[in-house]
Design a protein around this motif. Structure first.
Motif, PDB file in Angstrom:
ATOM      1  N   ALA A  51       5.966   3.886  -7.175  1.00 55.51           N
ATOM      2  CA  ALA A  51       7.436   4.343  -7.025  1.00 55.51           C
ATOM      3  C   ALA A  51       7.475   5.842  -6.681  1.00 55.51           C
ATOM      4  O   ALA A  51       8.399   6.237  -5.914  1.00 55.51           O
ATOM      5  CB  ALA A  51       8.124   3.778  -8.316  1.00 55.51           C
ATOM      6  N   THR A  52       6.676   6.748  -7.159  1.00 50.46           N
ATOM      7  CA  THR A  52       6.626   8.113  -7.317  1.00 50.46           C
ATOM      8  C   THR A  52       6.432   8.351  -5.912  1.00 50.46           C
ATOM      9  O   THR A  52       7.153   9.327  -5.193  1.00 50.46           O
ATOM     10  CB  THR A  52       5.691   8.797  -8.154  1.00 50.46           C
ATOM     11  N   ASP A  53       5.438   7.922  -5.106  1.00 53.10           N
ATOM     12  CA  ASP A  53       4.958   8.057  -3.866  1.00 53.10           C
ATOM     13  C   ASP A  53       6.320   7.744  -2.710  1.00 53.10           C
ATOM     14  O   ASP A  53       6.252   8.525  -1.926  1.00 53.10           O
ATOM     15  CB  ASP A  53       3.763   7.461  -3.551  1.00 53.10           C
ATOM     16  N   ILE A  54       6.944   6.610  -3.062  1.00 54.65           N
ATOM     17  CA  ILE A  54       7.965   6.190  -2.213  1.00 54.65           C
ATOM     18  C   ILE A  54       9.235   7.082  -2.484  1.00 54.65           C
ATOM     19  O   ILE A  54       9.712   7.513  -1.214  1.00 54.65           O
ATOM     20  CB  ILE A  54       8.294   4.780  -2.532  1.00 54.65           C
ATOM     21  N   LEU A  55       9.339   7.427  -3.615  1.00 55.90           N
ATOM     22  CA  LEU A  55      10.457   8.608  -3.764  1.00 55.90           C
ATOM     23  C   LEU A  55      10.435   9.848  -3.149  1.00 55.90           C
ATOM     24  O   LEU A  55      11.082  10.382  -2.325  1.00 55.90           O
ATOM     25  CB  LEU A  55      10.652   8.704  -5.479  1.00 55.90           C
ATOM     26  N   ILE A  56       9.049  10.378  -3.281  1.00 60.80           N
ATOM     27  CA  ILE A  56       8.672  11.576  -2.821  1.00 60.80           C
ATOM     28  C   ILE A  56       8.713  11.701  -1.087  1.00 60.80           C
ATOM     29  O   ILE A  56       9.283  12.570  -0.531  1.00 60.80           O
ATOM     30  CB  ILE A  56       7.329  12.097  -3.289  1.00 60.80           C
ATOM     31  N   THR A  57       8.195  10.680  -0.616  1.00 61.97           N
ATOM     32  CA  THR A  57       8.123  10.802   0.906  1.00 61.97           C
ATOM     33  C   THR A  57       9.347  10.071   1.588  1.00 61.97           C
ATOM     34  O   THR A  57       9.446  10.511   2.948  1.00 61.97           O
ATOM     35  CB  THR A  57       6.865   9.862   1.164  1.00 61.97           C
ATOM     36  N   GLY A  58      10.387   9.552   0.964  1.00 59.55           N
ATOM     37  CA  GLY A  58      11.525   8.838   1.527  1.00 59.55           C
ATOM     38  C   GLY A  58      12.667   9.811   1.399  1.00 59.55           C
ATOM     39  O   GLY A  58      12.628  10.839   0.864  1.00 59.55           O
ATOM     40  N   ARG A  59      13.840   9.276   2.019  1.00 60.23           N
ATOM     41  CA  ARG A  59      15.123   9.778   2.043  1.00 60.23           C
ATOM     42  C   ARG A  59      16.106   8.835   1.217  1.00 60.23           C
ATOM     43  O   ARG A  59      16.186   7.763   1.927  1.00 60.23           O
ATOM     44  CB  ARG A  59      15.591  10.406   3.484  1.00 60.23           C
ATOM     45  N   TYR A  60      16.812   9.248   0.433  1.00 55.85           N
ATOM     46  CA  TYR A  60      17.780   8.299  -0.342  1.00 55.85           C
ATOM     47  C   TYR A  60      18.971   8.791  -0.750  1.00 55.85           C
ATOM     48  O   TYR A  60      19.063  10.052  -0.700  1.00 55.85           O
ATOM     49  CB  TYR A  60      16.956   7.806  -1.520  1.00 55.85           C
TER      50      TYR A  60
END
Length: 373
Positions: free
Chosen positions: A30-39
């Motif tokens: 979840a942390t990797d997805i959050l850091i690398t994405g735009r939300y």
């Protein structure tokens, strides 16, 4: 957006059913997805709920690793950042306190008020620190903390914070030197610092900050002689203030209203120059009256100039320790001010009597000849 929500739902389900190992994997995923994405803000908030739940299940080392990742993330969930910042373990709180731009001043103040000296030191090392935060650091912090914040060019100090630093620098040559090197220390605070510093510190500051030589010399001569009363302070800011206030005086626009405005803005140079012009007293006499713990001189001066109590009160606050006065002290000063009756020509006579030691009579209870009841 729908894909992110679906993924977060899957992670949430994994938390409820999974093992410790699977929860740890879910956290880092979840942390990797959050850091690398735009939300969106809503999605970031949902990430925060998931990561926050997972973070409660992990050990200190893993929380510290999470803190390092979140500290560098410009869109880290606020609830996660706040939880990490208030962690009792400095290994966890440190990265966020030092680096995260998601922490607001309120949260930094809360941490500084409630956590350990190690937490305060981490805050003192931030690239930028507001006045409300430094106020807490300089009052609660140990030697290492206050020295660190004094070295921090990104730290901003209130007037009361600087005065507190000056008091803490007494007998502390390292702190005194670091504070003296700061470019944002105003002249009257710098003078107080130098007047209490050791000879070694004064010499080092003369070498390291030659542009401040005039202010240093001004402070030294104030303590050792009357040169300042003849030549006046020599700082660039002082001469700018002198030019402005003198012009105002010559144009007939210098009055108690302008003095009161300067005082409320903590513009010390303008106040002392203005009072000097209005009273025909030397600037060093005015400065000492403003800063003297015995408020009698400034009360006499204000009464002679026929100032209102509001204007007088603004001058009392300007010269008071930390710009603070207790309600009782203020009431006592107001009562004393109301009992005074003095003519303007009596100021010089009063000053001469104080200079010759006659002022000691007021300490023993005898009142000056111009005071009435």
């Amino acid at each position: 957006m729908n894909g992110a929500k679906s993924l977060l739902q899957d992670l949430d389900d994994a938390i409820a059913r999974g093992t410790d190992e699977s929860r740890a994997k879910a956290l880092w995923h979840a942390t990797d997805i959050l850091i690398t994405g735009r939300y969106s803000d809503d999605e970031i908030s949902t990430f925060g709920e998931v990561i926050g739940r997972l973070a409660e299940e992990i050990e200190v080392a893993a929380r510290a690793q999470l803190s390092e990742l979140m500290a560098a993330c410009d869109h880290a969930p606020l609830n996660v950042i706040e939880k990490l910042a208030l962690d009792d373990e400095i290994e966890v709180a440190g990265p966020v306190l030092r680096e995260s731009n998601r922490l607001d001043e309120k949260m930094l103040v809360e941490s500084a008020l409630t956590k350990s000296q190690s937490h305060l030191l981490a805050i003192a090392q931030r690239k930028s620190i507001g006045e409300a935060v430094t106020d807490v650091l300089v009052k609660r912090g140990n030697h290492e903390v206050v020295t660190s914040v004094a070295r921090n060019d990104g730290a901003r100090f209130s007037g009361s914070g600087l005065l507190h630093m000056v008091r803490r620098a007494e007998g502390d040559s390292i702190l005194a030197e670091q504070l003296g090197l700061r470019k944002d220390v105003p002249r009257h605070i710098f003078q107080q610092l130098i007047s209490k510093a050791s000879e070694d510190v004064r010499r080092r500051l003369e070498t390291e900050r030659p542009e401040m030589m005039a202010q240093i010399q001004s402070s030294v001569t104030e303590l050792t002689g009357d040169l300042q009363s003849k030549f006046g302070p020599s700082s660039r800011s002082y001469f700018v203030a002198k030019r402005v206030v003198t012009t105002q005086y010559r144009q007939g626009n210098l009055n108690q209203g302008s003095i009161s405005n300067y005082a409320r803005q903590h513009r010390f140079d303008e106040v002392q120059i203005g009072l000097s012009l209005l009273s025909s007293l030397p600037v060093d006499v005015i400065e000492r009256a403003l800063m003297d713990r015995n408020r009698e001189m400034i009360l006499v001066l204000c009464k002679a100039l026929d100032f209102s109590w509001d204007t007088t009160m603004s001058l009392l606050f300007l010269g008071a320790k930390d710009h603070l006065i207790t309600a009782r002290e203020l009431q006592d000063n107001e009562r004393e001010y109301g009992r005074l009756k003095i003519e303007k020509r009596s100021i010089l006579k009063f000053y001469q009597s104080r200079k010759n030691g006659a002022g000691a009579e007021t300490v023993t209870g005898r009142q000056p000849e111009f005071q009435v009841h």
